[in-house]
Design a protein around this motif. Structure first.
Motif, PDB file in Angstrom:
ATOM      1  N   MET A   1       0.840  -1.195   0.000  1.00 39.22           N
ATOM      2  CA  MET A   1       0.000   0.000   0.000  1.00 39.22           C
ATOM      3  C   MET A   1       0.871   1.239   0.000  1.00 39.22           C
ATOM      4  N   ALA A   2       0.691   2.107  -0.936  1.00 42.55           N
ATOM      5  CA  ALA A   2       1.528   3.295  -1.046  1.00 42.55           C
ATOM      6  C   ALA A   2       1.184   4.292   0.047  1.00 42.55           C
ATOM      7  N   VAL A   3       2.210   4.953   0.553  1.00 40.40           N
ATOM      8  CA  VAL A   3       2.031   5.961   1.577  1.00 40.40           C
ATOM      9  C   VAL A   3       2.637   7.260   1.091  1.00 40.40           C
ATOM     10  N   GLN A   4       1.929   8.366   1.291  1.00 39.62           N
ATOM     11  CA  GLN A   4       2.455   9.661   0.918  1.00 39.62           C
ATOM     12  C   GLN A   4       3.702   9.958   1.731  1.00 39.62           C
ATOM     13  N   THR A   5       4.716  10.485   1.102  1.00 41.93           N
ATOM     14  CA  THR A   5       5.943  10.837   1.797  1.00 41.93           C
ATOM     15  C   THR A   5       6.163  12.336   1.719  1.00 41.93           C
ATOM     16  N   VAL A   6       7.023  12.814   2.600  1.00 44.67           N
ATOM     17  CA  VAL A   6       7.387  14.225   2.568  1.00 44.67           C
ATOM     18  C   VAL A   6       8.871  14.327   2.314  1.00 44.67           C
ATOM     19  N   ALA A   7       9.274  15.383   1.680  1.00 39.09           N
ATOM     20  CA  ALA A   7      10.688  15.588   1.402  1.00 39.09           C
ATOM     21  C   ALA A   7      11.437  15.847   2.696  1.00 39.09           C
ATOM     22  N   SER A   8      12.535  15.161   2.884  1.00 39.57           N
ATOM     23  CA  SER A   8      13.297  15.314   4.112  1.00 39.57           C
ATOM     24  C   SER A   8      14.051  16.628   4.119  1.00 39.57           C
ATOM     25  N   THR A   9      13.951  17.340   5.264  1.00 38.83           N
ATOM     26  CA  THR A   9      14.715  18.567   5.426  1.00 38.83           C
ATOM     27  C   THR A   9      15.611  18.470   6.649  1.00 38.83           C
ATOM     28  N   THR A  10      15.925  17.241   7.058  1.00 37.86           N
ATOM     29  CA  THR A  10      16.762  17.053   8.227  1.00 37.86           C
ATOM     30  C   THR A  10      18.196  17.458   7.919  1.00 37.86           C
ATOM     31  N   THR A  11      18.909  17.803   8.988  1.00 41.64           N
ATOM     32  CA  THR A  11      20.326  18.065   8.839  1.00 41.64           C
ATOM     33  C   THR A  11      21.073  16.765   9.026  1.00 41.64           C
ATOM     34  N   ASP A  12      22.328  16.728   8.591  1.00 41.46           N
ATOM     35  CA  ASP A  12      23.104  15.493   8.679  1.00 41.46           C
ATOM     36  C   ASP A  12      23.317  15.051  10.122  1.00 41.46           C
ATOM     37  N   SER A  13      23.271  15.993  11.073  1.00 42.60           N
ATOM     38  CA  SER A  13      23.580  15.661  12.457  1.00 42.60           C
ATOM     39  C   SER A  13      22.379  15.151  13.238  1.00 42.60           C
ATOM     40  N   VAL A  14      21.196  15.163  12.631  1.00 45.16           N
ATOM     41  CA  VAL A  14      19.991  14.757  13.338  1.00 45.16           C
ATOM     42  C   VAL A  14      19.504  13.422  12.802  1.00 45.16           C
ATOM     43  N   ASP A  15      19.474  12.419  13.683  1.00 43.20           N
ATOM     44  CA  ASP A  15      18.965  11.096  13.305  1.00 43.20           C
ATOM     45  C   ASP A  15      17.743  10.807  14.164  1.00 43.20           C
ATOM     46  N   LEU A  16      16.571  10.954  13.575  1.00 37.02           N
ATOM     47  CA  LEU A  16      15.331  10.657  14.282  1.00 37.02           C
ATOM     48  C   LEU A  16      14.461   9.720  13.452  1.00 37.02           C
ATOM     49  N   GLY A  17      15.086   8.663  12.949  1.00 33.01           N
ATOM     50  CA  GLY A  17      14.355   7.617  12.251  1.00 33.01           C
ATOM     51  C   GLY A  17      13.581   8.140  11.057  1.00 33.01           C
ATOM     52  N   PRO A  18      12.296   7.794  10.969  1.00 29.79           N
ATOM     53  CA  PRO A  18      11.502   8.196   9.814  1.00 29.79           C
ATOM     54  C   PRO A  18      11.050   9.653   9.868  1.00 29.79           C
ATOM     55  N   ALA A  19      11.321  10.353  10.988  1.00 31.74           N
ATOM     56  CA  ALA A  19      10.939  11.761  11.074  1.00 31.74           C
ATOM     57  C   ALA A  19      11.700  12.553  10.020  1.00 31.74           C
ATOM     58  N   ALA A  20      10.977  13.330   9.234  1.00 24.35           N
ATOM     59  CA  ALA A  20      11.595  14.033   8.114  1.00 24.35           C
ATOM     60  C   ALA A  20      11.709  15.531   8.328  1.00 24.35           C
ATOM     61  N   ALA A  21      10.756  16.128   9.015  1.00 28.56           N
ATOM     62  CA  ALA A  21      10.736  17.572   9.175  1.00 28.56           C
ATOM     63  C   ALA A  21       9.725  17.938  10.243  1.00 28.56           C
ATOM     64  N   LEU A  22       9.712  19.224  10.592  1.00 25.35           N
ATOM     65  CA  LEU A  22       8.642  19.787  11.397  1.00 25.35           C
ATOM     66  C   LEU A  22       7.703  20.529  10.455  1.00 25.35           C
ATOM     67  N   SER A  23       6.418  20.267  10.595  1.00 25.96           N
ATOM     68  CA  SER A  23       5.428  20.854   9.695  1.00 25.96           C
ATOM     69  C   SER A  23       4.378  21.612  10.496  1.00 25.96           C
ATOM     70  N   CYS A  24       4.040  22.815  10.051  1.00 24.04           N
ATOM     71  CA  CYS A  24       3.040  23.622  10.739  1.00 24.04           C
ATOM     72  C   CYS A  24       1.642  23.056  10.502  1.00 24.04           C
ATOM     73  N   ARG A  25       0.877  22.907  11.563  1.00 22.54           N
ATOM     74  CA  ARG A  25      -0.469  22.357  11.449  1.00 22.54           C
ATOM     75  C   ARG A  25      -1.449  23.363  10.849  1.00 22.54           C
ATOM     76  N   GLU A  26      -1.054  24.620  10.784  1.00 21.04           N
ATOM     77  CA  GLU A  26      -1.938  25.649  10.245  1.00 21.04           C
ATOM     78  C   GLU A  26      -1.642  25.954   8.776  1.00 21.04           C
ATOM     79  N   CYS A  27      -0.385  26.268   8.467  1.00 24.51           N
ATOM     80  CA  CYS A  27      -0.065  26.719   7.111  1.00 24.51           C
ATOM     81  C   CYS A  27       0.738  25.714   6.310  1.00 24.51           C
ATOM     82  N   GLY A  28       1.228  24.641   6.949  1.00 24.08           N
ATOM     83  CA  GLY A  28       1.982  23.619   6.237  1.00 24.08           C
ATOM     84  C   GLY A  28       3.445  23.932   6.035  1.00 24.08           C
ATOM     85  N   HIS A  29       3.925  25.073   6.507  1.00 25.72           N
ATOM     86  CA  HIS A  29       5.339  25.433   6.359  1.00 25.72           C
ATOM     87  C   HIS A  29       6.218  24.411   7.070  1.00 25.72           C
TER      88      HIS A  29
END
Length: 430
Positions: A1-29
């Motif tokens: 089953m396909a799952v929507q993905t988000v483009a990763s904006t993590t830095t090289d020094s941050v390893d938090l598994g599948p977490a890719a970014a912080l996203s605003c719940r209001e505007c999506g930034h």
């Protein structure tokens, strides 16, 4: 089953598994992962966005197998959480995998025929669900290099932070309203960290902590429910994961969830949606009901009035763990209750006490006041024809009644007798 993905904006020094970014719940930034909690564009709340690599039925079954082979705590769900791959090897209090109790006796009392369950999170290390969110925040604190773990708390969170910090070798300094239940004060203090009482209610405490973060005195401090809040909140998803796995990888039809800040309810919904997207459960409708005490019911008041905005209230209830007059996630709770066809209801302090005793008498579970709120609201929703008694229902108990003994202080001896059979017979106990 396909799952929507988000483009990763993590830095090289941050390893938090599948977490890719912080996203605003209001505007999506989106911004890179870091110890921030508010959107720089609109000041909306930030939450974790993921890059789940599950694109087929085989991927789903592989993920299910990894989870089922995992440890009997929240780290069995590490592939779905913002944590490093080696999280299970680090000193942590390792909460989770608490009992899902089939509450047949309570079901008979309430007239529920479709199956009633109590998710009893009093079995966590410090006897509340807060161990889940703190364990998650602790791992983020390690990654971001914090040395002091802190929080604003209505009681349970203070104890969870103190215990987790002690186990992990962190310093802790936590802030609470000065008039909390004595049991919670002792439990927060016993772990050896600093415990500071603030003259005021929880909302005053929370405002102070937000100020401290911006002050040089707060440098190096990880406030689990402020600057680490996006990570902390994800710990509540594990309740949804466990409930569905313990039901045989099925969604419940109805859930009754207590509301303090509202974060637990919103993240349970997020967890259920993730399980659906990952193909781990069959997609079907479910309803989420929020539960508040009448003496602090800003979300329930807004729901009943049909409002989109939650107006703050001054708390006045024995359910102090839920006594947040200005709940941060209140508007999102309204959205979820309405989207799922649920509701938000409240009960009086007297009904809370009655529900605590009812749950103890029927299922042998001694809940704190928050559990009395959920059971009391469940009964009220059934009586009002809002909750369907023919559907599978899960009610959350988020803490141990030993923390809120004052609520049932009038409960005591059935009789006092002399040590002989005549006295026993006189008491008419046979």
């Amino acid at each position: 089953m396909a799952v929507q993905t988000v483009a990763s904006t993590t830095t090289d020094s941050v390893d938090l598994g599948p977490a890719a970014a912080l996203s605003c719940r209001e505007c999506g930034h989106r911004v890179p992962l870091g110890p921030v909690f508010a959107c720089e564009e609109c000041f909306g709340p930030l939450e974790i966005a993921y890059d789940f690599s599950v694109n087929s039925k085989a991927d789903t079954e592989e993920l299910r197998g990894r989870i089922e082979a995992g440890p009997a705590n929240i780290w069995r769900y590490a592939p779905l959480l913002p944590v490093p791959a080696d999280v299970a090897t680090k000193p942590n209090i390792n909460p989770g995998w608490t009992k899902l109790v089939q509450a047949d006796n309570l079901a008979r009392e309430l007239g529920v025929t479709g199956g009633l369950y109590v998710k009893d999170d009093s079995g966590n290390p410090t006897h509340s669900f807060k161990d889940r969110v703190v364990a998650q925040a602790l791992e983020a604190a390690r990654v971001f290099g914090f040395t002091t773990l802190s929080c604003s708390s209505t009681g349970n969170l203070a104890g969870a932070v103190g215990a987790a910090a002690a186990r992990a070798g962190f310093r802790s300094c936590v802030f609470i309203p000065h008039d909390l239940e004595q049991g919670k004060v002792v439990m927060a203090a016993v772990y050896g960290g600093d415990l500071v009482g603030i003259e005021g209610n929880y909302d005053d405490v929370n405002r102070f902590c937000s100020e401290l973060i911006g002050d040089p005195a707060g440098e190096g401090w990880g406030f689990v429910n402020v600057n680490l809040r996006p990570y902390y909140a994800e710990g509540s998803k594990t309740l949804a994961y466990e409930i569905c796995e313990q039901l045989g990888w099925r969604l419940p039809d109805q859930l009754v969830v207590p509301i303090a800040s509202g974060s637990q309810l919103t993240k349970i919904d997020k967890g259920l949606q993730e399980l659906i997207k990952l193909g781990l459960v069959e997609d079907k409708p479910y309803k989420i009901f929020g539960a508040q005490a009448e003496g602090c019911s800003p979300v329930s008041t807004a729901f009943k009035a049909g409002h989109e905005v939650v107006r703050p209230q001054k708390p006045n209830t024995i359910a102090k763990s839920l006594a947040i007059g200005n709940p941060a996630d209140g508007p999102y709770v309204l959205d979820i209750a309405r989207r799922t066809g649920g509701a938000v209801e409240d009960v009086t302090d007297e009904q809370v006490v009655d529900a605590i005793k009812l749950l103890a008498r029927t299922e042998g579970i001694f809940a704190e006041t928050a559990g009395g709120v959920t059971v009391g609201v469940t009964r009220k929703l059934i009586e009002n024809g809002v909750l369907d008694p023919t559907k599978t229902t899960v009610v959350l108990n988020t803490g141990d009644g030993l923390k809120t003994l004052d609520a049932v202080a009038g409960t005591g001896l059935t009789a006092t007798i002399r040590p002989n059979l005549d006295s026993f017979r006189e008491a008419a106990l046979a």
